[in-house]
Motif scaffolding. Structure first.
Motif: not given
Length: 284
Positions: A168-186
């Motif tokens: 579960g920890v490893l999963c949301n490490w990656m998923v939340s990286t994806g959430v942040a990635a949604a904002m890393i580009s315009k």
């Protein structure tokens, strides 16, 4: 430039977390319902591809389609708010209190579960011709997943529970990286590419995602899999939720904030409540 620098990314994440706290109950539930439903459909799609092609990598490559669509449309997942809302609290954003944060998490959990469960019922009907026949190969595979990730962990006792939590920890490490990635580009294309990579990784590795499991395990029960509701809650959903919280906030939100937050000037952000259109502007 379409690239958002890390300091500005952290500012955007704090603002997005703050805006979620000020959403109405209806807005929060609808966004969460649609987020859970779309992710569940993507999970059904990925399992179908994996079974019919006999290639799990193909399913993992295609699964991020659902995650990308739901975030581009501004819907919410529990795994995402586990990362964003605590950042706003950590930054001392006005109005972001523990009760407000817990209210947001509770509503998103309910909405995600309702959306995922509806898709589980619809897909069970699809796999069994309206419960008039045995489930097809895909339905049987979903049942196997449910058994392996409940009683399979239980067979190992404390070691199984630890493994479940770590997944579960490893999963949301990656998923939340994806959430942040949604904002890393315009740009939409930039968002799609950066979100795609960590979500594909988590799905192929078999990490535990609380919202995907809200679809897989009720589906398994509806399709006759050999585990119980208490097995699902004790030996999957509850430990997965806790692991997702720890993984997303600790390894994504907190680390980004400590590395870039104060240099980005997010501490002491303006005291005005977030605009209702803030998330639309962030495309999140």
């Amino acid at each position: 430039m379409s690239y958002v620098k890390p300091a500005d990314l952290v500012t955007a994440m704090v603002d997005a977390g703050r805006s979620k706290v000020f959403l109405t109950t209806r807005e929060t539930l609808v966004r969460a319902f649609m987020g859970g439903a779309i992710l569940a459909l993507a999970a059904a799609f990925a399992v179908t591809v994996s079974v019919r092609t006999e290639n799990p990598l193909a399913g993992a490559i295609l699964f991020p389609v659902g995650f990308i669509l739901l975030y581009l449309m501004g819907f919410d997942l529990l795994t995402g708010v586990f990362t964003l809302v605590p950042l706003a609290w950590l930054d001392r954003a006005p109005g972001v209190t523990w009760p407000a944060m817990l209210r947001n998490w509770g509503l998103v959990f309910v909405g995600n579960f309702a959306g995922a469960f509806l898709v589980a019922v619809l897909m069970a009907i699809y796999f069994t011709f309206g419960f008039s026949s045995e489930p097809d190969a895909v339905g049987q595979a979903i049942g196997t997943i449910g058994e392996g990730r409940t009683v399979g962990y239980a067979d190992h006792g404390a070691a199984g529970m630890l493994t479940l939590f770590v997944r579960g920890v490893l999963c949301n490490w990656m998923v939340s990286t994806g959430v942040a990635a949604a904002m890393i580009s315009k740009s939409v294309m930039g968002k799609v590419i950066t979100m795609w990579m960590p979500i594909m990784l988590f799905f192929y590795m078999g990490f535990e995602h609380s919202i995907v499991n809200m679809f897989l395990f009720p589906s398994g029960l509806l399709l006759g899999a050999d585990f119980t509701v208490s097995d699902y809650l004790l030996w999957n959903e509850i430990p997965t939720v806790v692991g997702n919280l720890v993984g997303g906030f600790t390894f994504v939100g907190l680390t980004l904030y400590l590395a870039h937050g104060r240099r980005g000037g997010t501490a002491g952000a303006p005291s005005a409540p977030a605009s209702p259109d803030l998330e639309k502007e962030l495309v999140h």
